[in-house]
Write a protein that holds these residues in place. Structure first.
Motif: not given
Ligand code: FAD
Ligand code: ZN
Length: 466
Positions: A416-440
């Motif tokens: 909502a604030a126009g930010g990124s859920f992964s600034a510098e640590h990357g996606i890896g295994a931890l944020k894969r579902d987040e990427l699938a849900a939040r990236k266009s």
């Protein structure tokens, strides 16, 4: 020939590990992911890396690349199936060249970052990439994750510092893209494609990095601020007064420094009451007196305007190192305190104070007593907005029950604030579902097309990123 026999032929039997304690390779730094490798393979040259890839491709066996194993998102350890080869690049250790006139360093992927900083410094040069894991993370891992760290506001991420790469492709071929050129518009930028790809597109075996002249002096200071808004105001002041001399601007919340006090009691805390502590660094080509005078004048202006409540300027290298150790000890203190939920978020700097006020309050309403361990690279708009279980509560249990809900609350607020859920640590295994849900969907489709083109067999780091 079996795969293990082919691997032994490629790198020598002593460098194919299948027995004994392999937890240095199979367990991640945060101790959240424990995998099991078919074998840990340790090639000693680019040619050996390529031979390993060809052997794995022939046996349709996936490869997980690993450097220093400091990933915070579970990117560099195998899954639990026992079917993936863990390819450690740690033995690729050579500094191939330092070209002082061209201000470049070419080194192999397994070089530990700190050893490369030292090699540059020995020639009066600066490799301006610095992070708390620098004593064990590797150049290859830094580039595979496009690492950030504490000097990004002046020098940029690993990507901005990299001029050329050598990469082993999924076909087991070597792309020799090592170049020290600042200008090279000859087609698609393959280098930038591999940087940040987290071991999913190719294996980085060497890189050419930009250097800079070593500054004549570096001054470190701490400033106490009553609020994050005051810290953002101080950032503007520091930028205006110090210009390019401002090489670091970190923020540390009270809760983060209290954890450091508990687990690293010997580290002095010069501003023990500050709700927010800013750690700032000024570098100068004109010597120590010049840098010190500029920092002191800037802080005096902050004290006068009221945005800075108190400040200390390090008087020696030892004091400066002690101040940096405070900042670098926060992730270690958090790990010592127990499992926690990490959020590596980026926001426009201007949005950070309101974001934190609103999100802190929402988290407290929903999970009373949670501890917000908030710190990070304020100069880059990058916070490590971490959530630790309430004092005395079982961290593992808190995570099992609440991690998904905490993440949703925080990441929705970030979006909502126009930010990124992964600034510098990357996606890896931890944020894969987040990427699938939040990236266009369009971005995801392009990423999948790139993956399919470069690694059609799906050999490299399956289940990570995409
Ligand atoms: P690994 O953890 O081994 O691997 C990371 C990823 O890159 C994995 O996906 C792996 O498969 C892939 N990979 C590794 N090497 C290669 C290669 N040669 N070719 C292709 N793929 C490869 N990150 C920041 O950005 N900024 C920080 O300030 C920061 N601070 C940290 C502080 C601590 C205490 C710790 C533990 C970590 C920190 N990190 C930070 C996270 C981490 O990303 C970095 O430490 C580093 O960039 C990872 O390097 P590594 O060699 O350990 O890579
Ligand atoms: Zn960081």
């Amino acid at each position: 020939m079996t795969l293990l026999a082919a691997l032994r032929q490629a790198v020598g039997a002593a460098q194919v590990l299948t027995e004994g304690d392999l937890s240095a390779y199979e367990l991640d730094w945060r101790r959240r992911w424990r995998g099991r490798a078919l074998a840990v393979v340790r090639p000693g040259s680019t040619a050996e890396v390529a031979a390993v890839v060809r052997a794995c491709a022939a046996h349709d066996t996936p490869i997980v690349a690993q450097g220093g194993n400091t990933s915070l998102v579970g990117g560099g350890v195998p899954d639990g199936s026992g079917t993936q080869v863990l390819l450690s690049l740690q033995r690729l250790q050579r500094v191939r060249a330092i070209d002082a006139a061209n201000l470049t360093l070419t080194a192999e992927a397994g070089c530990v970052l700190q050893s490369l900083q030292d090699a540059a410094r020995a020639q009066g040069l600066l490799l301006p990439l610095s992070l708390a894991a620098e004593g064990s993370c590797t150049l290859g891992g830094n580039l595979a994750t496009n690492a950030g760290g504490t000097q990004v506001l002046r020098w940029g991420n690993a990507r901005e510092l990299c001029l050329g790469l050598e990469v082993v492709t999924a076909q087991g071929e070597v792309w020799s893209g090592l170049t020290g050129l600042r200008k090279d518009n000859t087609g698609y930028d393959l280098r930038d494609l591999y940087i940040g790809s987290e071991g999913t597109l190719g294996l980085i075996t060497a890189a050419t990095m930009k250097l800079a002249p070593l500054p004549a002096a570096t001054i470190t200071a701490l400033a106490a601020c009553a609020s994050l808004a005051d810290a953002v105001t101080l950032l503007g002041l520091a930028r205006a007064r110090l210009g390019d001399g401002l090489t670091g601007f970190e923020v540390m919340g009270r809760c983060a420094l209290d954890l450091v006090a508990r687990h690293f009691a010997a580290l002095p805390q010069p501003l023990p009451q500050a709700p927010w502590t800013v750690l700032l660094e000024c570098s100068s080509s004109e010597g120590e007196a010049h840098a010190r005078a500029r920092v002191e004048a800037m802080l005096a202006a902050g004290l006068e305007s009221g945005g800075v409540a108190d400040a200390v300027v390090a008087a020696s290298l030892a004091q400066s190192q002690a101040l940096w150790r405070l900042r670098e000890s926060i992730p270690l203190a958090q790990a010592a305190e127990g499992l926690n939920i990490k959020h590596d978020i980026a926001l426009p700097v201007s949005a950070i104070p309101d974001f934190c006020t609103a999100t802190d309050a929402a988290l407290q309403r929903r999970f009373p007593g949670v501890r917000l361990v908030n710190f990070g690279h304020l100069g880059d708009g990058n916070l490590h907005y971490n959530v630790q279980a309430p004092a005395g509560a079982d961290g593992a249990r808190f995570l099992a029950e609440h991690e998904a809900a905490v993440n949703k609350l925080v990441f929705d607020a970030v979006a909502a604030a126009g930010g990124s859920f992964s600034a510098e640590h990357g996606i890896g295994a931890l944020k894969r579902d987040e990427l699938a849900a939040r990236k266009s969907p369009v971005a995801l489709q392009l990423m999948r097309a790139i993956k399919a083109a470069l690694d059609p067999q799906g050999l490299f780091n399956p289940g990570r990123v995409l």
